[in-house]
Design a protein around this motif. Structure first.
Motif, PDB file in Angstrom:
ATOM      1  N   TRP A  32     116.923  31.338-122.613  1.00 36.59           N
ATOM      2  CA  TRP A  32     116.229  31.740-121.337  1.00 36.59           C
ATOM      3  C   TRP A  32     116.785  33.179-120.793  1.00 36.59           C
ATOM      4  O   TRP A  32     117.868  33.771-121.425  1.00 36.59           O
ATOM      5  N   PRO A  33     116.174  33.805-119.753  1.00 34.49           N
ATOM      6  CA  PRO A  33     116.556  35.046-119.189  1.00 34.49           C
ATOM      7  C   PRO A  33     118.170  34.879-118.815  1.00 34.49           C
ATOM      8  O   PRO A  33     118.510  34.113-118.110  1.00 34.49           O
ATOM      9  N   LEU A  39     119.860  24.072-121.490  1.00 37.20           N
ATOM     10  CA  LEU A  39     118.740  23.528-121.918  1.00 37.20           C
ATOM     11  C   LEU A  39     117.692  23.672-120.771  1.00 37.20           C
ATOM     12  O   LEU A  39     116.495  23.163-121.043  1.00 37.20           O
ATOM     13  N   LYS A  40     118.001  24.222-119.707  1.00 36.68           N
ATOM     14  CA  LYS A  40     116.901  24.443-118.736  1.00 36.68           C
ATOM     15  C   LYS A  40     117.336  25.687-117.840  1.00 36.68           C
ATOM     16  O   LYS A  40     118.467  26.061-118.112  1.00 36.68           O
ATOM     17  N   THR A  41     116.498  25.954-117.270  1.00 35.29           N
ATOM     18  CA  THR A  41     117.045  27.221-116.404  1.00 35.29           C
ATOM     19  C   THR A  41     116.339  27.012-114.857  1.00 35.29           C
ATOM     20  O   THR A  41     115.508  25.933-114.776  1.00 35.29           O
ATOM     21  N   ASN A  42     116.609  27.780-113.878  1.00 39.43           N
ATOM     22  CA  ASN A  42     116.178  27.686-112.565  1.00 39.43           C
ATOM     23  C   ASN A  42     114.598  27.925-112.248  1.00 39.43           C
ATOM     24  O   ASN A  42     114.158  28.762-112.908  1.00 39.43           O
ATOM     25  N   TRP A  57     112.683  36.073-113.268  1.00 42.79           N
ATOM     26  CA  TRP A  57     112.578  34.492-112.996  1.00 42.79           C
ATOM     27  C   TRP A  57     113.599  33.875-113.536  1.00 42.79           C
ATOM     28  O   TRP A  57     114.596  34.337-114.650  1.00 42.79           O
ATOM     29  N   GLY A  58     113.744  32.505-113.182  1.00 44.74           N
ATOM     30  CA  GLY A  58     114.873  31.872-113.878  1.00 44.74           C
ATOM     31  C   GLY A  58     116.004  32.253-113.132  1.00 44.74           C
ATOM     32  O   GLY A  58     116.085  32.538-112.051  1.00 44.74           O
ATOM     33  N   TYR A  59     117.285  31.943-113.806  1.00 44.96           N
ATOM     34  CA  TYR A  59     118.580  32.112-113.366  1.00 44.96           C
ATOM     35  C   TYR A  59     118.921  33.332-112.586  1.00 44.96           C
ATOM     36  O   TYR A  59     119.330  33.710-111.627  1.00 44.96           O
ATOM     37  N   PRO A  60     118.320  34.596-113.391  1.00 47.99           N
ATOM     38  CA  PRO A  60     118.541  35.827-112.983  1.00 47.99           C
ATOM     39  C   PRO A  60     117.728  36.281-111.491  1.00 47.99           C
ATOM     40  O   PRO A  60     118.415  37.028-110.639  1.00 47.99           O
ATOM     41  N   ALA A  61     116.776  35.429-111.151  1.00 42.42           N
ATOM     42  CA  ALA A  61     116.147  35.700-109.862  1.00 42.42           C
ATOM     43  C   ALA A  61     116.895  34.880-108.918  1.00 42.42           C
ATOM     44  O   ALA A  61     116.846  35.222-107.719  1.00 42.42           O
ATOM     45  N   LEU A  62     117.927  33.998-109.330  1.00 41.95           N
ATOM     46  CA  LEU A  62     118.568  33.184-108.192  1.00 41.95           C
ATOM     47  C   LEU A  62     119.840  33.702-107.654  1.00 41.95           C
ATOM     48  O   LEU A  62     120.055  34.067-106.561  1.00 41.95           O
ATOM     49  N   ALA A  63     120.823  33.807-108.445  1.00 41.10           N
ATOM     50  CA  ALA A  63     122.012  34.202-108.269  1.00 41.10           C
ATOM     51  C   ALA A  63     122.449  35.613-108.699  1.00 41.10           C
ATOM     52  O   ALA A  63     122.254  35.845-109.953  1.00 41.10           O
ATOM     53  N   LYS A  64     123.002  36.408-107.820  1.00 43.92           N
ATOM     54  CA  LYS A  64     123.491  37.756-108.029  1.00 43.92           C
ATOM     55  C   LYS A  64     124.808  37.915-107.776  1.00 43.92           C
ATOM     56  O   LYS A  64     125.342  37.870-106.617  1.00 43.92           O
ATOM     57  N   MET A 117     106.952  32.466-118.438  1.00 49.59           N
ATOM     58  CA  MET A 117     107.554  32.057-119.573  1.00 49.59           C
ATOM     59  C   MET A 117     106.885  32.664-120.979  1.00 49.59           C
ATOM     60  O   MET A 117     107.918  32.375-122.189  1.00 49.59           O
ATOM     61  N   ASP A 118     105.753  33.203-120.852  1.00 52.81           N
ATOM     62  CA  ASP A 118     105.401  33.956-121.996  1.00 52.81           C
ATOM     63  C   ASP A 118     106.584  35.091-122.601  1.00 52.81           C
ATOM     64  O   ASP A 118     106.725  35.471-123.706  1.00 52.81           O
ATOM     65  N   THR A 119     107.691  35.321-121.841  1.00 48.95           N
ATOM     66  CA  THR A 119     108.649  36.339-121.880  1.00 48.95           C
ATOM     67  C   THR A 119     110.050  35.909-122.456  1.00 48.95           C
ATOM     68  O   THR A 119     110.659  36.557-122.923  1.00 48.95           O
TER      69      THR A 119
END
Length: 543
Positions: A32-33, A39-42, A57-64, A117-119
């Motif tokens: 994932w990014p 096994l999963k991302t946000n 998107w995913g984890y990088p979009a959530l927590a900085k 998710m294509d990325t």
């Protein structure tokens, strides 16, 4: 090559697995990014300021993680990411659903996330465009027919299926997919005996879903009780943590962080999850008080705290201690709701041989402890399968490879159609319609009924007028077992079947067989002409 591709969405995290039907090795995505081995991302999106393009998107979009430059922290406000948008599909009250930015709909957010998710890597697009690919989409048990129809629309808009009603997209509930996966665990515990009842408790991030299954012959599963669920997943422990921090710094400070520095706020939450939440067992002797350094995990907070709270935090050098009772109070209200859901399910299901806890929140040692304390006298085998977070994606993939594993499902609602027979004496006068007719609800299948996946429910219909050239059949669902009219409380329109009836020479003697099926999770309506005439029928689900 024949593939089976699985997508699994939950309120807080997302995962997928895939397999080749000829060589059915289950491969669970773990790339994932900015995350390898997870096994999963946000399920989170970071849009640009106009909410048109996805930046992360995913984890990088959530927590900085706070960034410092020459000893100073960069604290410029950034647009708040969009998360929990799938909760808009649930049955919770409108005022409890998360607010979305102006101009952004939850349908667009869901579609944009799927497209993102294509990325991931080269695997995803290679599978997506295979003509023989079948997508199994898992959804929470509490999703109704409209929610599944909306998810189908989003999958179509994300270009994963070529037509909106494509048979290449099928649905499974998250606890149902987990049940398929847990059939292997039954064998490990020597419980793979025909007639064995077992309960699946899927504890996810936002929701907890439950279903009771029975092992049938030929490795098939029947559903013994109506699927139930509630909004009491792991994120509600996180919310309890934020309330705790809010008591230390002030509610207005938390509001400012929510609005202007959400990344740092979520970084603080993630630190709590990794260093406190995931390690909490509920045993006092295991717990070591945790000191959270606010200056390290959320330095921008120092700009906003004032008054006596500022004096206290400066005296403590911005260290906040989380003791045993503090953490326990964050868990207990959430676990209390989960225990009630399990109790209600056991009351309906009768004797249970095993209970399986799956989903990310089921990894909580404290949750496991409380469930065993409460129910071990009634259910001897309470187990957590290996890697419970992946139980759903793997089970849904196993279901996609052999969809005959599910023999029956229990209807969560009563289904029927609206008819317009002639009004007669004794009918309510105010319900008399034009041409002397009355609209009534005609039940076809009752709530709580266990139905086989290929079972049909139907009736024979005739035209209301001799010259009628088109028929419209409206399908309704209600939480009640019985109903008389389609405008009663709890009644909702599910969809509408429109069909041509062009040849009028037989008048009232024309016949149509109308059928509902529920086997593949989605309600489907069919019409067959019994008069030897051609008939075109189109069923549209209500969105």
């Amino acid at each position: 090559m024949s593939f089976r591709l699985l997508l699994s969405f939950t309120c807080k995290s997302q995962g997928f697995a895939y397999s080749n039907k000829i060589n059915p090795e289950v491969i669970t995505n773990d790339t994932w990014p900015e995350q390898i081995g997870q096994l999963k991302t946000n399920t989170v999106l970071q849009y640009d300021k106009n909410f048109k393009n996805i930046e992360e998107w995913g984890y990088p979009a959530l927590a900085k993680k706070p960034r410092r430059n020459k000893g100073r922290t960069k604290n410029q406000p950034v647009p708040k990411p969009v998360e929990h948008f799938k909760l808009h599909l649930g049955s919770m009250p409108e005022n409890e659903k998360p607010l979305l930015p102006k101009g952004l709909t939850f349908k667009k957010a869901i579609t944009d996330y799927i497209k993102s998710m294509d990325t991931i890597n080269t695997r995803w697009p290679n599978i997506k465009f295979m003509e023989q690919a079948l997508i199994i989409l898992t959804v929470p048990a509490e999703f109704n027919d409209q929610a599944k129809a909306i998810m189908r629309e989003c999958i179509y808009n994300a270009d994963l299926i070529k037509t909106k009603n494509s048979e290449k997209l099928q649905f499974s509930t998250e606890p149902e997919a987990a049940a398929v996966h847990c059939m292997k665990v039954l064998k490990e515990h020597l419980l793979n005996i025909v007639g064995t009842n077992f309960l699946i408790v899927d504890c996810g991030g936002g929701t907890v879903d439950l279903t009771t299954r029975q092992l049938l012959s030929s490795d098939r599963l029947g559903e013994k009780t109506i699927r139930t669920g509630g909004f009491c997943g792991g994120i509600y422990v996180d919310k309890g943590f934020l309330v705790f921090i809010g008591d230390k710094v002030g509610p207005s400070v938390m509001q400012l962080l929510q609005e202007n520095h959400y990344g740092q706020l979520q970084y603080m939450v993630q630190e709590f999850c990794k260093k406190v939440k995931l390690l909490f067992t509920g045993y006092r002797e295991d717990y070591k008080p945790f000191d959270m350094d606010l200056d390290e995990v959320c330095p921008v907070i120092k700009q906003y705290v004032t008054g006596s709270r500022l004096d206290k935090l400066e005296e403590d050098e911005w260290i906040v201690e989380l003791n045993f009772e503090d953490v326990k109070k964050m868990f207990d209200p959430v676990i209390k709701k989960i225990l009630k859901l399990i109790r209600d399910q056991l009351t309906r299901s009768g004797t249970i041989s095993a209970m399986f806890l799956v989903g990310g929140f089921s990894e909580s040692k404290y949750l496991q402890k409380r469930i065993r304390e409460e129910f071990s006298d009634e259910v001897r085998n309470i187990s957590v399968p290996p890697q419970p977070m992946a139980a759903i994606v793997r089970g849904a993939l196993e279901y996609g490879l052999n969809m005959q594993k599910i023999k029956s499902r229990t209807l969560p609602l009563t289904y029927g159609i609206e008819l317009a027979p002639l009004w007669k004496d004794g009918d309510p006068p105010e319900r008399k319609q034009t041409y002397g007719r009355i609209f009534i609800f005609r039940r076809l299948a009752a709530r709580g009924l266990e139905v086989d996946v290929d079972q049909e429910f139907g009736l024979e219909l005739h035209p209301s007028f001799k010259e009628q050239t088109e028929i419209s059949i409206e399908v309704y669902a209600t939480t009640a077992i019985e109903a008389k009219y389609c405008d009663e409380p709890g009644m909702k329109k599910v969809g509408e079947l429109r069909l041509d009836f062009p040849d009028t020479h037989l008048g009232f003697h024309r016949k149509i067989t109308f059928t509902l099926t529920f086997g593949q999770m989605e309600i489907r309506a069919y019409a067959r002409n019994q008069s030897g005439q051609s008939t075109n029928a189109n069923f549209e689900l209500e969105l």
